[in-house]
Design an enzyme around this catalytic site. Sequence first.
Site, short mmCIF file in Angstrom:
data_model
loop_
_atom_site.label_atom_id
_atom_site.label_comp_id
_atom_site.label_asym_id
_atom_site.label_seq_id
_atom_site.Cartn_x
_atom_site.Cartn_y
_atom_site.Cartn_z
CB CYS A 85 -1.00 -0.03 1.16
SG CYS A 85 -2.28 1.22 0.97
CG HIS A 173 -3.97 -3.28 3.14
ND1 HIS A 173 -2.98 -2.80 3.95
CD2 HIS A 173 -4.53 -2.20 2.56
CE1 HIS A 173 -2.94 -1.48 3.88
NE2 HIS A 173 -3.87 -1.09 3.04
CD GLU A 175 -1.83 -5.72 5.63
OE1 GLU A 175 -1.47 -6.26 4.57
OE2 GLU A 175 -1.86 -4.49 5.78
CB SER A 227 -1.57 -11.30 37.84
OG SER A 227 -1.68 -11.97 36.60
N GLY A 228 -2.08 -14.59 38.45
CA GLY A 228 -3.10 -15.59 38.20
C GLY A 228 -3.48 -15.60 36.73
N GLY A 229 -3.03 -14.59 35.98
CA GLY A 229 -3.37 -14.51 34.56
C GLY A 229 -2.40 -15.29 33.69
CB VAL A 230 -2.65 -16.14 30.07
CG1 VAL A 230 -1.86 -16.95 29.07
CG2 VAL A 230 -4.04 -16.71 30.20
CG ASP A 231 -0.03 -12.03 29.24
OD1 ASP A 231 -0.34 -12.98 28.52
OD2 ASP A 231 -0.46 -10.88 29.06
CB SER A 232 2.19 -13.00 35.44
OG SER A 232 1.04 -13.57 36.00
#
Length: 516
Positions: A85, A173, A175, A227-232
Amino acid sequence: MLFLHMQQHNVLILDFGSQYTQLIARRVRELNIYCEIHPFNKLPKNTNEFKAVILSGSPSSVRGEDAPHPDLTLIRGKKPMLAVCYGAQYLAHFSGGKVAPSNTREYGRANLSFVKNNEPFFSNISEGSQVWMSHSDTIKELPTGAVHLASTSDVENAAFRIEGEETYAIQFHPEVYHSTDGKQLLENFLVNIAGVAQTWTPDSFVETTVANLQEKLGNDKVVLGLSGGVDSSVAAVLLHKAIGKNLYCIFVNNGLLRKNEFESVLNQYEGMGLNVKGVDASARFLNALAGLSDPEEKRKAIGNAFIEVFDDEAHLIEDVKWLAQGTIYPDVIESVSVNGGPSATIKSHHNVGGLPDFMKLKIVEPLRMIFKDEVRRVGASMGIDPELLGRHPFPGPGLAIRILGDITSEKVRILQEVDAIFINGLKDSGLYDKVWQAGAMLLPVNSVGVMGDERTYEKAVVLRAVESTDGMTADWVNLPYEFLQKTSNQIINKVKGVNRVVYDISSKPPATIEWE
Ligand code: XMP
């Protein structure tokens, strides 16, 4: 060795500020190819480590005064290059072609018609293939040495290459999902033309990252807040694989978690072999929140209390040198973007920020180059429980921003009960995984009801369930009436203090996911 190999198969995406740049990176990663986005005006020093370059789109016009006009001489003809583009228009402009406003602005669907046959760039793509356009300038004259490859009904120069180089340019595009063969086209360019290896897999990421972390951290101690979350959690498991007991995890109970969450998640972490300390600081957080009802003040109080608790705990670890964080790639891209970050602060969590400097710790972020779905795939490849990996996002300030107005321990108790009935119900009905995020809010109003011939004057709660991909936009989920009916009955019958349940049917925008 493996790291070197990976670097030589890097793809550099030069960002000119398009809303779709992140999507290019995601599509490339889906091909199991590693790539990095860099702003066009902050080129990495080591461009030699990149095997191919993609130029992104942009909201600018190449004819505009402030338009991105980087010097392409170091790249063009020296590395395989795909210009998309605005990138294609700029390549043409830079190389002596002519770009001008188009007579018909082209947005949305178009179909390719090939000017040249048997081009490897279009292999496995059929004549007429649907592509997605979004531009108002057009390339009127191709640069010298260009070979015209394709047109659409409104765009003469929809694709071209430069003779004798591995330089390709497309006006559409590839993508976006609506470009039906976009991924095939990226594969044709990256794999068949540029010769990039498809070796970027969760397993290879784990192997490479663990080796890098070992080299970087040596015998140093690292502290990480879970934190209990996925990332940490995924960051912790990666670091644990690399440095074992030298990783000290701290899991703080701020008293604003879901019902029984602190105990059950702590058990789960211990079961995974992590060196984790649970710190129950509920009273400290409730004290810090006393009398506050403004959402941003509540966020600030919780953030400060967290820093104090975390700092106290980190000081107990002798000679700790590093602080690990679960930062992921979208946060990094946002903070180094062409525009330098988010334009407006709707809620303070949208600003990336770590712990303050006074901790004097060096920062390590093992997930800073991967997307959320890749974090989950990496977690799965390390054997993390799918239930943990599939958890809904949960905000750092927890139930404090779901209790509208001031916080008391009684309100927390009520909301925890309501939330548990709702979330367990979603799980029992097989609906949990169909929802991106769900939770309940406690409203600061009482309403009149009648129970067993008695007048009641009690709290109203809101149930909210949304579908989304990144939390930036979201829509409410059409939960079955039977489910809502059953859940509402259970809540009113079982949770003392609640006599009314409503379901939130607002999308984001204009609403937000959380009520505060
Ligand atoms: P909103 O309410 O802005 O939420 O539509 C988008 C996503 O962000 C989460 N959220 C937060 N996360 N600290 C966090 O860590 C916060 O202060 C915060 N506020 C909202 C929200 O749960 C949703 O996933």
